[in-house]
Design an enzyme around this catalytic site. Structure first.
Site, PDB file in Angstrom:
ATOM      1  N   ASN A  13      -0.618  -6.223   2.661  1.00  0.00           N
ATOM      2  CA  ASN A  13      -0.641  -5.633   4.250  1.00  0.00           C
ATOM      3  C   ASN A  13      -1.256  -4.213   4.150  1.00  0.00           C
ATOM      4  O   ASN A  13      -1.385  -3.558   3.134  1.00  0.00           O
ATOM      5  CB  ASN A  13       0.703  -5.545   4.685  1.00  0.00           C
ATOM      6  CG  ASN A  13       1.456  -6.883   4.630  1.00  0.00           C
ATOM      7  OD1 ASN A  13       0.820  -7.847   5.231  1.00  0.00           O
ATOM      8  ND2 ASN A  13       2.871  -6.824   4.681  1.00  0.00           N
ATOM      9  N   ALA A 251       9.407   0.136   0.459  1.00  0.00           N
ATOM     10  CA  ALA A 251       8.817  -0.041  -0.915  1.00  0.00           C
ATOM     11  C   ALA A 251       9.741   0.334  -2.202  1.00  0.00           C
ATOM     12  O   ALA A 251       9.528   0.127  -3.293  1.00  0.00           O
ATOM     13  CB  ALA A 251       7.498   0.359  -1.270  1.00  0.00           C
ATOM     14  N   ALA A 252      10.789   0.842  -1.772  1.00  0.00           N
ATOM     15  CA  ALA A 252      11.974   1.081  -2.858  1.00  0.00           C
ATOM     16  C   ALA A 252      12.172  -0.016  -3.760  1.00  0.00           C
ATOM     17  O   ALA A 252      12.320  -0.165  -4.911  1.00  0.00           O
ATOM     18  CB  ALA A 252      13.112   1.653  -2.214  1.00  0.00           C
ATOM     19  N   GLY A 253      12.431  -1.335  -2.997  1.00  0.00           N
ATOM     20  CA  GLY A 253      12.807  -2.502  -3.515  1.00  0.00           C
ATOM     21  C   GLY A 253      11.452  -3.128  -4.265  1.00  0.00           C
ATOM     22  O   GLY A 253      11.643  -3.586  -5.617  1.00  0.00           O
ATOM     23  N   ASP A 254      10.137  -2.879  -3.886  1.00  0.00           N
ATOM     24  CA  ASP A 254       9.134  -3.239  -4.509  1.00  0.00           C
ATOM     25  C   ASP A 254       9.033  -2.221  -5.943  1.00  0.00           C
ATOM     26  O   ASP A 254       8.604  -2.839  -6.850  1.00  0.00           O
ATOM     27  CB  ASP A 254       7.977  -2.936  -3.759  1.00  0.00           C
ATOM     28  CG  ASP A 254       8.176  -3.820  -2.453  1.00  0.00           C
ATOM     29  OD1 ASP A 254       8.671  -4.852  -2.316  1.00  0.00           O
ATOM     30  OD2 ASP A 254       7.610  -3.063  -1.539  1.00  0.00           O
ATOM     31  N   GLY A 289       5.357   6.463   2.278  1.00  0.00           N
ATOM     32  CA  GLY A 289       4.443   5.562   2.323  1.00  0.00           C
ATOM     33  C   GLY A 289       4.764   4.601   1.155  1.00  0.00           C
ATOM     34  O   GLY A 289       5.660   4.810   0.248  1.00  0.00           O
TER      35      GLY A 289
HETATM   36  O1  RIB Z   1       8.612  -3.705   1.074  1.00  0.00           O
HETATM   37  C1  RIB Z   1       7.986  -2.864   1.976  1.00  0.00           C
HETATM   38  C2  RIB Z   1       6.524  -3.490   2.562  1.00  0.00           C
HETATM   39  O2  RIB Z   1       7.226  -4.449   3.397  1.00  0.00           O
HETATM   40  C3  RIB Z   1       5.688  -2.662   3.300  1.00  0.00           C
HETATM   41  O3  RIB Z   1       4.654  -2.314   2.344  1.00  0.00           O
HETATM   42  C4  RIB Z   1       5.082  -3.559   4.240  1.00  0.00           C
HETATM   43  O4  RIB Z   1       3.751  -3.963   4.103  1.00  0.00           O
HETATM   44  C5  RIB Z   1       6.024  -4.980   4.254  1.00  0.00           C
HETATM   45  O5  RIB Z   1       5.457  -5.977   3.607  1.00  0.00           O
END
Ligand code: RIB
Length: 306
Positions: A13, A251-254, A289
């Site tokens: 995204n 994005a902490a989970g990512d 971000g």
């Molecule tokens: O996990 C965070 C993400 O969720 C963001 O970067 C956004 O694009 C959504 O997909």
């Protein structure tokens, strides 16, 4: 030692972020925020997180044949991510997320998935034909569920380990769960998947036990600032989280999942990998971000929380 190989099958995204005092209620307008354009998408974020830590990452995804899609692919290449399995779809736009962040760093996200929802089961086959034992496949739920299920089946048939971050939450049947080596819901997702309201370590344990009974081989429930609970067999270990000042939790989970995949595929135990991933996630909330906030291996080793 060769870097661990991680295959991420997931979304890309472009995030349009407004940072303000608070997130408006439905029908309300709040002015005074500032705007930031940032690279995002749960799949792409997890791929970048693992690559910055030192993994050899292959991203399997679909973008539109548009400016955001082209810029995304260029950025992945600059991160050292293999991009030959990032497909382009001329009929769909690259995914976009509208994100509101409040003064406490909490967010609300609305996603127009575009090309992400055109990633079909057969699209993942060429990349996943390369899998072997020792590889890790990292999945989320921002692409069609049949594609996630097919990727999990192929990965487990090849002897690779599967980490599934069930975000955003969607019902998962045991045909998917039996191929999942580690399921990583947050409190909200664990609640939705089990019907058990997760609000503390005890309720997280009850939800994790249900998900283990449903077929996942291990479960890590992430609990934000309270750390995570790592459950395998009849054992659960609580991993605490270092205290940080939160700027943006997006994005902490990512970051956690990318860190977990990296550390687990580097030979750490699941609990030690979760402890490492918790530090990666904690660092990510200290910056604004999604991808701009993801730390490098050097950032993590220098991290000395108070
Ligand atoms: O996990 C965070 C993400 O969720 C963001 O970067 C956004 O694009 C959504 O997909």
């Amino acid at each position: 030692m060769a870097p661990p190989r991680i295959f991420v099958v997931g979304s890309v995204n472009t995030d349009m972020v407004v940072v303000g005092q608070r997130i408006p209620a439905p029908g309300e307008t709040v002015t005074g925020g500032r705007f930031v354009l940032a690279a995002g998408g749960k799949g792409a974020n997890q791929a970048v997180a693992a690559a910055r830590l030192g993994a050899r990452v292959t991203l399997v995804a679909k973008v539109g044949n548009d400016l955001f899609g082209r810029e995304s692919i260029d950025r992945f290449a600059q991160e050292g991510i293999r991009t030959e399995h990032v497909l382009r779809d001329s009929a769909q736009a690259t995914g976009v997320a509208l994100i509101l962040v409040d003064a406490a760093g909490e967010n609300a996200i609305s996603v127009a998935p575009g090309a992400n929802f055109a990633l079909a089961p057969e699209d993942v086959e060429p990349a996943l034909a390369e899998l072997g034992p020792g590889d890790v496949v990292l999945l989320q739920l921002e692409i069609p569920l049949p594609t996630v299920a097919h990727a999990a089946r192929l990965a487990s048939a090849a002897g690779a380990r599967v980490i599934l971050d069930p975000a955003p939450a969607a019902p998962l049947d045991d045909a998917i769960l039996r191929h999942v080596d580690c399921l990583t819901p947050n409190e909200t997702e664990a609640s939705r998947l089990t019907g058990i309201e997760v609000r503390d370590v005890a309720s997280a344990r009850a939800a994790a036990e249900r998900l283990l009974a449903d077929g996942a081989k291990s479960v890590i429930v992430t609990l934000g600032g309270a750390g995570s609970l790592v459950c395998q067999g009849d054992r659960c270990d609580h991993v605490p989280c270092p205290r940080v000042d939160a700027i943006d939790t997006t994005a902490a989970g990512d970051a956690f999942n990318g860190g977990l995949a990296f550390a687990w595929s580097s030979g750490k135990s699941l609990a030690d990998a979760a402890a490492f991933a918790t530090r990666v996630g904690a660092l990510a909330v200290t910056k604004l971000g999604a991808q701009p906030s993801l730390p490098t291996a050097e950032d993590v080793s220098r991290f000395a929380p108070a």
